[in-house]
Design an enzyme around this catalytic site. Structure first.
Site, PDB file in Angstrom:
ATOM      1  N   ASN A  57       0.835  -1.209   0.000  1.00 16.92           N
ATOM      2  CA  ASN A  57       0.000   0.000   0.000  1.00 16.92           C
ATOM      3  C   ASN A  57       0.869   1.258   0.000  1.00 16.92           C
ATOM      4  O   ASN A  57       1.909   1.312   0.663  1.00 16.92           O
ATOM      5  CB  ASN A  57      -1.011  -0.011   1.156  1.00 16.92           C
ATOM      6  CG  ASN A  57      -0.393  -0.184   2.525  1.00 16.92           C
ATOM      7  OD1 ASN A  57       0.625  -0.837   2.678  1.00 16.92           O
ATOM      8  ND2 ASN A  57      -1.013   0.396   3.531  1.00 16.92           N
ATOM      9  N   GLU A 116       0.482   5.271   0.550  1.00 16.43           N
ATOM     10  CA  GLU A 116      -0.424   6.327   1.014  1.00 16.43           C
ATOM     11  C   GLU A 116       0.067   7.709   0.568  1.00 16.43           C
ATOM     12  O   GLU A 116       1.172   7.852   0.032  1.00 16.43           O
ATOM     13  CB  GLU A 116      -0.548   6.235   2.536  1.00 16.43           C
ATOM     14  CG  GLU A 116      -1.146   4.894   2.955  1.00 16.43           C
ATOM     15  CD  GLU A 116      -1.387   4.768   4.451  1.00 16.43           C
ATOM     16  OE1 GLU A 116      -0.924   5.616   5.227  1.00 16.43           O
ATOM     17  OE2 GLU A 116      -2.058   3.786   4.836  1.00 16.43           O
ATOM     18  N   CYS A 153      -4.261   0.966  -2.430  1.00 13.49           N
ATOM     19  CA  CYS A 153      -4.098  -0.321  -1.730  1.00 13.49           C
ATOM     20  C   CYS A 153      -3.028  -1.177  -2.410  1.00 13.49           C
ATOM     21  O   CYS A 153      -2.794  -1.059  -3.618  1.00 13.49           O
ATOM     22  CB  CYS A 153      -5.402  -1.109  -1.772  1.00 13.49           C
ATOM     23  SG  CYS A 153      -6.750  -0.359  -0.866  1.00 13.49           S
ATOM     24  N   GLU A 208      -3.087  -4.276  -3.289  1.00 15.40           N
ATOM     25  CA  GLU A 208      -3.580  -5.139  -4.380  1.00 15.40           C
ATOM     26  C   GLU A 208      -3.595  -4.383  -5.698  1.00 15.40           C
ATOM     27  O   GLU A 208      -3.176  -4.878  -6.739  1.00 15.40           O
ATOM     28  CB  GLU A 208      -5.011  -5.634  -4.082  1.00 15.40           C
ATOM     29  CG  GLU A 208      -5.140  -6.537  -2.870  1.00 15.40           C
ATOM     30  CD  GLU A 208      -5.428  -5.766  -1.578  1.00 15.40           C
ATOM     31  OE1 GLU A 208      -4.873  -4.673  -1.378  1.00 15.40           O
ATOM     32  OE2 GLU A 208      -6.214  -6.293  -0.764  1.00 15.40           O
ATOM     33  N   CYS A 245     -10.493  -4.869   0.183  1.00 13.94           N
ATOM     34  CA  CYS A 245     -11.618  -3.925   0.149  1.00 13.94           C
ATOM     35  C   CYS A 245     -12.402  -4.091  -1.160  1.00 13.94           C
ATOM     36  O   CYS A 245     -11.923  -4.700  -2.129  1.00 13.94           O
ATOM     37  CB  CYS A 245     -11.115  -2.493   0.311  1.00 13.94           C
ATOM     38  SG  CYS A 245     -10.348  -1.804  -1.167  1.00 13.94           S
ATOM     39  N   CYS A 249     -10.690  -2.946  -4.445  1.00 17.66           N
ATOM     40  CA  CYS A 249      -9.689  -3.900  -4.949  1.00 17.66           C
ATOM     41  C   CYS A 249     -10.371  -5.118  -5.553  1.00 17.66           C
ATOM     42  O   CYS A 249      -9.939  -5.620  -6.599  1.00 17.66           O
ATOM     43  CB  CYS A 249      -8.741  -4.325  -3.826  1.00 17.66           C
ATOM     44  SG  CYS A 249      -7.559  -3.024  -3.414  1.00 17.66           S
TER      45      CYS A 249
END
Ligand code: THU
Length: 164
Positions: A62, A64, A73, A75, A112, A115
């Protein structure tokens, strides 16, 4: 009115050491990917490793950003890097794990919805299932046979598809 029912079948392991060699290696690679997580805001590191049909393993973590919604994210970082570097690659399997110093993660962290939607499109585009392994460091592992089983109602509208 009809009442319909959807079922999914997936494997549960008490620990990563119960996995077959290839799956274990993929989980260990996901763990390696944690080190490149850039997560100064959530302090929640997510790592993924994706095995292509060629045998190559692609990592993602991930990333940010101070403008929070600009982050991405693990993924999607990994999937989009496959999409751009290996546009015709076939994905066999992906392993996902997470870690934080703030608390002990006791259950596998599952992807999530955003993703899952992206994973679903990779799966649909390649026409073969992508296995997903959610791996809790020092704990339970879940192995799901396809993204379709995780997101049976993904957004699909074929009339929006680009004509190649
Ligand atoms: N995160 C992922 O990398 N994958 C997911 O499927 C859910 C959440 C990241 C985003 C953010 O950097 C951190 O975990 C906390 O939400």
């Amino acid at each position: 009115m009809k009442l319909l029912n959807l079922n999914i079948t997936f494997e549960q392991y008490t620990g990563v050491e119960e996995l077959s060699g290839q799956d274990l290696a993929l989980c260990q690679n996901a763990e390696t990917a944690l080190a490149s997580s850039y997560s100064p805001y959530s302090k929640f590191r997510v790592g993924t490793a994706i095995r292509l049909a060629s045998g190559e393993i692609i990592l993602g973590s991930n990333q940010e950003n101070l403008a929070y919604p600009s982050g991405l994210c693990a993924e999607r970082v990994a999937l989009f890097s496959i999409g751009s570097a290996y546009p015709n690659a076939v994905i066999e399997s992906m392993a996902i794990t997470a870690q934080t110093d703030a608390f002990e993660i006791l259950k596998p962290v599952t992807s999530c919805g955003g993703c899952l939607q992206v994973m679903a499109e990779f799966e649909r585009k390649q026409g073969s299932p992508i296995e997903v392994i959610f791996y809790c460091l020092n704990g339970e592992v879940l192995k799901v046979p396809s993204v379709q089983s995780l997101l049976p109602f993904s957004f699909v509208e074929d009339r929006l598809a680009a004509k190649a």
